[in-house]
Design a protein around this motif. Sequence first.
Motif, PDB file in Angstrom:
ATOM      1  N   ILE A  38      -3.548   6.369  -6.626  1.00 19.92           N
ATOM      2  CA  ILE A  38      -2.543   6.171  -5.582  1.00 19.92           C
ATOM      3  C   ILE A  38      -1.472   7.237  -5.746  1.00 19.92           C
ATOM      4  O   ILE A  38      -0.901   7.390  -6.825  1.00 19.92           O
ATOM      5  CB  ILE A  38      -1.904   4.771  -5.673  1.00 19.92           C
ATOM      6  CG1 ILE A  38      -2.969   3.705  -5.463  1.00 19.92           C
ATOM      7  CG2 ILE A  38      -0.782   4.626  -4.653  1.00 19.92           C
ATOM      8  CD1 ILE A  38      -2.478   2.308  -5.712  1.00 19.92           C
ATOM      9  N   ILE A  39      -1.226   7.963  -4.686  1.00 18.16           N
ATOM     10  CA  ILE A  39      -0.149   8.947  -4.679  1.00 18.16           C
ATOM     11  C   ILE A  39       0.905   8.418  -3.730  1.00 18.16           C
ATOM     12  O   ILE A  39       0.686   8.325  -2.526  1.00 18.16           O
ATOM     13  CB  ILE A  39      -0.658  10.328  -4.230  1.00 18.16           C
ATOM     14  CG1 ILE A  39      -1.747  10.793  -5.194  1.00 18.16           C
ATOM     15  CG2 ILE A  39       0.501  11.318  -4.153  1.00 18.16           C
ATOM     16  CD1 ILE A  39      -2.477  12.016  -4.758  1.00 18.16           C
ATOM     17  N   ASN A  40       2.028   8.051  -4.290  1.00 17.60           N
ATOM     18  CA  ASN A  40       3.108   7.446  -3.510  1.00 17.60           C
ATOM     19  C   ASN A  40       4.172   8.496  -3.230  1.00 17.60           C
ATOM     20  O   ASN A  40       4.951   8.850  -4.098  1.00 17.60           O
ATOM     21  CB  ASN A  40       3.698   6.253  -4.269  1.00 17.60           C
ATOM     22  CG  ASN A  40       4.794   5.566  -3.481  1.00 17.60           C
ATOM     23  OD1 ASN A  40       4.966   5.799  -2.289  1.00 17.60           O
ATOM     24  ND2 ASN A  40       5.543   4.719  -4.148  1.00 17.60           N
ATOM     25  N   THR A  41       4.194   8.999  -2.005  1.00 18.17           N
ATOM     26  CA  THR A  41       5.226   9.947  -1.609  1.00 18.17           C
ATOM     27  C   THR A  41       6.345   9.234  -0.858  1.00 18.17           C
ATOM     28  O   THR A  41       7.272   9.879  -0.390  1.00 18.17           O
ATOM     29  CB  THR A  41       4.648  11.060  -0.717  1.00 18.17           C
ATOM     30  OG1 THR A  41       4.068  10.468   0.446  1.00 18.17           O
ATOM     31  CG2 THR A  41       3.606  11.860  -1.475  1.00 18.17           C
ATOM     32  N   ALA A  42       6.225   7.926  -0.768  1.00 19.95           N
ATOM     33  CA  ALA A  42       7.235   7.116  -0.091  1.00 19.95           C
ATOM     34  C   ALA A  42       8.277   6.637  -1.101  1.00 19.95           C
ATOM     35  O   ALA A  42       8.312   7.084  -2.238  1.00 19.95           O
ATOM     36  CB  ALA A  42       6.562   5.924   0.594  1.00 19.95           C
ATOM     37  N   ARG A  43       9.083   5.725  -0.702  1.00 20.50           N
ATOM     38  CA  ARG A  43      10.094   5.156  -1.587  1.00 20.50           C
ATOM     39  C   ARG A  43       9.409   4.335  -2.680  1.00 20.50           C
ATOM     40  O   ARG A  43       8.351   3.759  -2.476  1.00 20.50           O
ATOM     41  CB  ARG A  43      11.041   4.243  -0.806  1.00 20.50           C
ATOM     42  CG  ARG A  43      11.757   4.928   0.308  1.00 20.50           C
ATOM     43  CD  ARG A  43      12.863   5.768  -0.254  1.00 20.50           C
ATOM     44  NE  ARG A  43      13.629   6.345   0.841  1.00 20.50           N
ATOM     45  CZ  ARG A  43      14.425   7.348   0.698  1.00 20.50           C
ATOM     46  NH1 ARG A  43      14.573   7.918  -0.471  1.00 20.50           N
ATOM     47  NH2 ARG A  43      15.091   7.832   1.716  1.00 20.50           N
ATOM     48  N   GLY A  44      10.028   4.274  -3.839  1.00 19.69           N
ATOM     49  CA  GLY A  44       9.456   3.562  -4.975  1.00 19.69           C
ATOM     50  C   GLY A  44       9.169   2.097  -4.717  1.00 19.69           C
ATOM     51  O   GLY A  44       8.198   1.555  -5.202  1.00 19.69           O
ATOM     52  N   GLN A  45       9.999   1.444  -3.940  1.00 23.22           N
ATOM     53  CA  GLN A  45       9.840   0.005  -3.714  1.00 23.22           C
ATOM     54  C   GLN A  45       8.635  -0.333  -2.841  1.00 23.22           C
ATOM     55  O   GLN A  45       8.309  -1.487  -2.639  1.00 23.22           O
ATOM     56  CB  GLN A  45      11.100  -0.589  -3.068  1.00 23.22           C
ATOM     57  CG  GLN A  45      12.319  -0.483  -3.937  1.00 23.22           C
ATOM     58  CD  GLN A  45      13.093   0.812  -3.673  1.00 23.22           C
ATOM     59  OE1 GLN A  45      12.599   1.740  -3.066  1.00 23.22           O
ATOM     60  NE2 GLN A  45      14.312   0.871  -4.157  1.00 23.22           N
ATOM     61  N   PHE A  46       7.938   0.684  -2.351  1.00 24.44           N
ATOM     62  CA  PHE A  46       6.715   0.460  -1.586  1.00 24.44           C
ATOM     63  C   PHE A  46       5.645  -0.170  -2.481  1.00 24.44           C
ATOM     64  O   PHE A  46       4.863  -1.000  -2.055  1.00 24.44           O
ATOM     65  CB  PHE A  46       6.245   1.800  -1.013  1.00 24.44           C
ATOM     66  CG  PHE A  46       4.877   1.769  -0.416  1.00 24.44           C
ATOM     67  CD1 PHE A  46       4.660   1.180   0.811  1.00 24.44           C
ATOM     68  CD2 PHE A  46       3.813   2.332  -1.084  1.00 24.44           C
ATOM     69  CE1 PHE A  46       3.395   1.153   1.363  1.00 24.44           C
ATOM     70  CE2 PHE A  46       2.551   2.306  -0.538  1.00 24.44           C
ATOM     71  CZ  PHE A  46       2.338   1.718   0.691  1.00 24.44           C
ATOM     72  N   VAL A  47       5.641   0.230  -3.749  1.00 23.56           N
ATOM     73  CA  VAL A  47       4.685  -0.302  -4.722  1.00 23.56           C
ATOM     74  C   VAL A  47       5.394  -1.337  -5.586  1.00 23.56           C
ATOM     75  O   VAL A  47       6.425  -1.064  -6.175  1.00 23.56           O
ATOM     76  CB  VAL A  47       4.129   0.829  -5.619  1.00 23.56           C
ATOM     77  CG1 VAL A  47       3.188   0.270  -6.677  1.00 23.56           C
ATOM     78  CG2 VAL A  47       3.436   1.882  -4.787  1.00 23.56           C
TER      79      VAL A  47
END
Length: 92
Positions: free
Chosen positions: A27-36
């Motif tokens: 998973i590459i999360n380029t969004a805000r941290g609280q998304f995960v």
Amino acid sequence: MHTPLNAHTQDLMNKEASAAMKDGPRIINTARGQFVNEDTLIEALQSAAITTRINPELNAMKNIMKVVDNDGEYKGEPLTLVNKKWFQPAAA
């Protein structure tokens, strides 16, 4: 993952979403941290860490064994050939 953070996307990657995924995802999360959801992320990392480290190394060794024989000579194409046009001249 790339999404804005709002009431609908906070903790979107949660235990249920994680359980629905196949084994071994990246998973590459380029969004805000609280998304995960952090608790879910920690659980997933603890349960998959060994496989994540071993599989790339195992696949690299399998590829080497497909390409090079016991004498170090070329014997064939790798299992996971990425760029065939650059491999063929080098193997000739």
